[in-house]
Design an enzyme around this catalytic site. Structure first.
Site, PDB file in Angstrom:
ATOM      1  N   ASP A   1      90.547  37.090  74.195  1.00 51.19           N
ATOM      2  CA  ASP A   1      90.005  35.807  74.626  1.00 51.19           C
ATOM      3  C   ASP A   1      91.140  34.794  74.629  1.00 51.19           C
ATOM      4  O   ASP A   1      91.841  34.633  73.614  1.00 51.19           O
ATOM      5  CB  ASP A   1      88.912  35.331  73.662  1.00 51.19           C
ATOM      6  CG  ASP A   1      87.618  36.122  73.819  1.00 51.19           C
ATOM      7  OD1 ASP A   1      87.482  36.853  74.818  1.00 51.19           O
ATOM      8  OD2 ASP A   1      86.741  35.996  72.949  1.00 51.19           O
TER       9      ASP A   1
ATOM     10  N   ASP B   1      75.381  37.346  79.465  1.00 43.58           N
ATOM     11  CA  ASP B   1      75.474  36.881  78.080  1.00 43.58           C
ATOM     12  C   ASP B   1      74.134  36.242  77.742  1.00 43.58           C
ATOM     13  O   ASP B   1      73.647  35.381  78.488  1.00 43.58           O
ATOM     14  CB  ASP B   1      76.602  35.865  77.936  1.00 43.58           C
ATOM     15  CG  ASP B   1      77.920  36.405  78.471  1.00 43.58           C
ATOM     16  OD1 ASP B   1      78.168  37.612  78.315  1.00 43.58           O
ATOM     17  OD2 ASP B   1      78.694  35.629  79.048  1.00 43.58           O
TER      18      ASP B   1
END
Length: 237
Positions: free
Chosen positions: A11, A132
Site C-alpha cells: 500500500d 471492498d
C-alpha cells in the site's frame, strides 16, 4: 485445487509503503520508506505477483504514479494496481506503464459498463474488480462511503461482463490481524464461482487453511506478513 495463492500487498501513501488500520488513512504504519524496496523484499522471498494500492489516488489526496511506474519497470514479476482507477483513460495509462492487471473498485459500482469495456478491449486476464465491503454492503471512495449496493447485486453483472477474477476485502478487518470472517467468506464464495481472491484480516496459517477449506483461490495479505504472524511463503501441512 492448488494451495491458496498468497499475494503480498504494498500500500502506497505519500510515497511510502504503509498499512492502514480498518482502511483509515490517518491510522497508518510505515513498513518501508521505499515501496520498491517493499516489493523487492517479497519477490526475494518468492512472490510471483505483487498487489499495489495507490491509497492517495483512492482517497483523492493525490497519486503515486511515478512510484508505481518505477516498481513496474524494475521489479521483474507481474504487478496489479488498484486505487482511484475510475476511468478507462486511467486504467489504460497504467496498462501502458506495463502493469499486468488493473484493479477496478469504486468505478465497478458506479460505472459497471467500464468493466465490460476494459475486458472487451484488453481481455479478462488484465482486469480485476475489487469489492471492498462492510458485511456484504460495498464501500466506495477509499472505503469512506457506503454505497447501498450489496455484493449479491453486482456479481451477476460482473460475471456477464466477462470478469474472471474478483477481489473481496472485508473492510472491518483489514489491517487488524483479527483473522478472516469464516461465515462472510463462505457467503462470498457462494456468490462468486470464478476466481476469488480475498483480503481483510488474514492473520496466520489458520486463515490460509480456511481459504483451502472454502475453495478460495487466494488472499491479498499485508500486515500479517510484514509483522511475521503469517510466514511467507505460507506452507501448509
Amino acid at each position: 485445487m492448488q494451495e491458496p495463492l498468497i499475494i503480498p500487498c504494498v500500500d502506497i501513501q505519500s510515497g511510502r509503503a504503509v498499512r492502514l488500520f480498518e482502511g483509515d488513512p490517518d491510522r497508518e504504519t510505515v513498513y518501508f520508506d521505499s515501496p520498491l524496496d517493499a516489493a523487492r523484499h517479497w519477490v526475494g522471498l518468492g512472490a510471483g505477483l505483487v498487489h499495489l494500492v495507490d491509497l492517495d489516488a483512492a482517497t483523492g489526496r493525490g497519486e503515486n504514479r511515478a512510484v508505481i511506474a518505477q516498481i513496474t519497470q524494475e521489479l521483474g514479476v507481474p504487478v496489479e494496481v488498484g486505487g482511484g482507477i475510475r476511468s478507462r483513460e486511467a486504467a489504460e495509462d497504467l496498462l501502458r506503464l506495463g502493469v499486468d492487471r488493473v484493479v477496478i473498485g469504486t468505478a465497478a459500482v458506479k460505472q459497471p459498463e467500464l468493466v465490460r469495456a476494459l475486458i472487451a478491449a484488453h481481455g479478462p486476464e488484465r482486469v480485476v474488480v475489487s469489492l471492498d465491503a462492510r458485511g456484504l454492503e460495498v464501500a466506495t471512495h477509499g472505503w469512506a462511503q457506503g454505497s447501498g449496493v450489496m455484493v449479491a447485486d453486482l456479481t451477476p453483472t460482473l460475471a456477464d461482463a466477462g470478469l474472471e477474477t474478483l477481489i473481496f476485502t472485508d473492510v472491518t478487518r483489514d489491517g487488524t490481524l483479527r483473522g478472516l470472517n469464516r461465515d462472510l467468506m463462505a457467503q462470498v464464495r457462494r456468490l462468486w464461482t470464478n476466481t476469488l481472491i480475498v483480503g481483510g484480516g488474514v492473520a496466520n496459517l489458520d486463515d490460509v487453511r480456511l481459504l483451502r477449506e472454502e475453495h478460495i483461490e487466494g488472499a491479498i495479505v499485508g500486515r500479517a506478513i510484514y509483522e511475521g504472524t503469517l510466514p511467507f511463503p505460507a506452507m501448509l501441512d
